[in-house]
Design an enzyme around this catalytic site. Sequence first.
Site, short mmCIF file in Angstrom:
data_model
loop_
_atom_site.label_atom_id
_atom_site.label_comp_id
_atom_site.label_asym_id
_atom_site.label_seq_id
_atom_site.Cartn_x
_atom_site.Cartn_y
_atom_site.Cartn_z
N CYS A 121 0.81 -1.22 0.00
CA CYS A 121 0.00 0.00 0.00
C CYS A 121 0.84 1.28 0.00
O CYS A 121 0.33 2.36 -0.27
CB CYS A 121 -0.96 0.01 1.19
N HIS A 256 -3.22 7.64 2.12
CA HIS A 256 -3.62 6.31 1.67
C HIS A 256 -4.96 5.99 2.33
O HIS A 256 -5.17 6.27 3.50
CB HIS A 256 -2.57 5.27 2.07
N ASN A 286 -10.19 0.38 -0.13
CA ASN A 286 -8.73 0.48 -0.11
C ASN A 286 -8.19 -0.09 -1.43
O ASN A 286 -8.28 -1.30 -1.65
CB ASN A 286 -8.21 -0.31 1.10
N1 ACO Z 1 -18.58 -8.04 9.08
C1 ACO Z 1 -19.07 -8.37 10.29
N2 ACO Z 1 -18.31 -8.71 11.31
C2 ACO Z 1 -16.97 -8.73 11.13
C3 ACO Z 1 -16.39 -8.39 9.90
C4 ACO Z 1 -17.25 -8.04 8.85
N3 ACO Z 1 -16.80 -7.70 7.62
N4 ACO Z 1 -15.05 -8.49 10.02
C5 ACO Z 1 -14.80 -8.86 11.26
N5 ACO Z 1 -15.96 -9.02 11.94
C6 ACO Z 1 -16.14 -9.44 13.31
C7 ACO Z 1 -15.04 -10.36 13.76
O1 ACO Z 1 -15.33 -11.69 13.38
C8 ACO Z 1 -15.09 -10.15 15.24
O2 ACO Z 1 -16.15 -10.92 15.77
P1 ACO Z 1 -15.89 -11.89 17.03
O3 ACO Z 1 -15.51 -10.95 18.12
O4 ACO Z 1 -17.21 -12.53 17.19
O5 ACO Z 1 -14.79 -12.79 16.59
C9 ACO Z 1 -15.47 -8.68 15.40
O6 ACO Z 1 -16.06 -8.30 14.15
C10 ACO Z 1 -14.30 -7.79 15.67
O7 ACO Z 1 -13.26 -8.15 14.75
P2 ACO Z 1 -11.92 -7.36 14.70
O8 ACO Z 1 -11.04 -7.94 13.67
O9 ACO Z 1 -11.40 -7.24 16.10
O10 ACO Z 1 -12.50 -5.98 14.19
P3 ACO Z 1 -11.89 -4.53 14.38
O11 ACO Z 1 -12.74 -3.72 15.25
O12 ACO Z 1 -10.43 -4.59 14.70
O13 ACO Z 1 -12.05 -3.96 12.91
C11 ACO Z 1 -10.64 -3.55 11.03
C12 ACO Z 1 -11.40 -4.59 11.84
C13 ACO Z 1 -11.65 -2.59 10.44
C14 ACO Z 1 -9.88 -4.23 9.93
C15 ACO Z 1 -9.70 -2.80 12.00
O14 ACO Z 1 -8.87 -3.70 12.68
C16 ACO Z 1 -8.85 -1.84 11.33
O15 ACO Z 1 -9.27 -0.76 10.99
N6 ACO Z 1 -7.56 -2.15 11.14
C17 ACO Z 1 -6.60 -1.31 10.47
C18 ACO Z 1 -6.02 -2.03 9.34
C19 ACO Z 1 -6.60 -1.64 8.06
O16 ACO Z 1 -7.17 -0.61 7.87
N7 ACO Z 1 -6.38 -2.50 7.11
C20 ACO Z 1 -6.72 -2.19 5.78
C21 ACO Z 1 -5.73 -2.74 4.84
S1 ACO Z 1 -4.09 -2.57 5.32
C22 ACO Z 1 -3.50 -1.10 4.81
O17 ACO Z 1 -3.87 -0.59 3.82
C23 ACO Z 1 -2.45 -0.48 5.61
#
Ligand code: ACO
Length: 329
Positions: A121, A256, A286
């Site tokens: 990215c 980004h 993204n």
């Molecule tokens: N729909 C519904 N529920 C979901 C989904 C979805 N698409 N994805 C995850 N969940 C659930 C999980 O299963 C989990 O449930 P559980 O507790 O029953 O197991 C719950 O939601 C929480 O999951 P987490 O992975 O802890 O969710 P989080 O609040 O961390 O959000 C996210 C996930 C949005 C990816 C967050 O971690 C984030 O913003 N991370 C930053 C990384 C990022 O932005 N990555 C993008 C690409 S990388 C880059 O470009 C740098």
Amino acid sequence: MSPSPTASPRRALLAGVGGYLPRRIVTNDELALKLDTSDEWIRERTGIRARHIAEGEETAAFMGARAAEAALAAAGAGAREVDAIILATSTPDHAFPSTAVEVQALLGITRGFAFDVAAACSGFIYALAVAEGMIRAGQAEGVLVIGSEVYSRILDWSDRRTCVLFGDGAGAVFLHATREETGGRGVLSTHIHADGRHRDILYVDGAVGRRERPGHLRMDGQAVFRQAVTLLAAAVDEALAAHGLGREAVDWLVPHQANRRIIDAMGRRLGLPPERVVVTIDHHANTSAASIPLALAEAVGDGRIRPGDLVLMEALGGGLTWGSALVRM
Ligand code: ACO
């Protein structure tokens, strides 16, 4: 081409920007038909409402060429003025030749040089850093810098934690050599970093060099989030400190587009009002290396970003790789 010994310092002017998005739009609701997810969950956690998904001939090379044509047209330049093509992608059409070479052929260019950059990215910032260095060194006059990605083809579409986050597309800028005194316009500086200790929090678990599997994107979202907020803040500070500038000097943040919450955190850190932060994640999701030039193309195209504005760009991606760039448009 060697630099003239009498030449005054050179700088890379951002002469034109363009983008290409696949025709097909996939909404969160459409994903929820096949996946245990919802529009509400995706919007609240990421800011994403929809993404473009490539079909048929829409590969990294095809989309990169369309974005490059748009950037050249915006610059009022022709293919004859392109000395080099530097293309950032994690989803090339082939292991080789590079996607940059394929774009070169699609544009009908038969001179100069072309190669790909792999920095996930952060790829666009890395490619911009290489391009501006080459322009400063006098190795090229006109350089196309492209980010083009088809992440839809490396996603595990059964993994709701990752597949809802990404979209496809391409963005490009045409850089042209100018002299430093020309109104201070151009790429002021780029700052790139990597730390391979974090390679296992965001990666693709295979490639053509690995016989056992084709490869899907894997991510520890919370670990990436924590690293992004810290490292991007440092990269933003580094870019401003390099020129003795305060946060108030920045007209636009073009980040980004990984996650709305990370984007908002960076905007707050710079003290910028939300309308000075270019956000496309809601309709692009993204698009990895394409996200910054696509966002730039949108904000230049609709007249928000104007010549003379100071634009700060930042990105973080698998590696980890990260960086920033400061550009006077
Ligand atoms: N729909 C519904 N529920 C979901 C989904 C979805 N698409 N994805 C995850 N969940 C659930 C999980 O299963 C989990 O449930 P559980 O507790 O029953 O197991 C719950 O939601 C929480 O999951 P987490 O992975 O802890 O969710 P989080 O609040 O961390 O959000 C996210 C996930 C949005 C990816 C967050 O971690 C984030 O913003 N991370 C930053 C990384 C990022 O932005 N990555 C993008 C690409 S990388 C880059 O470009 C740098």
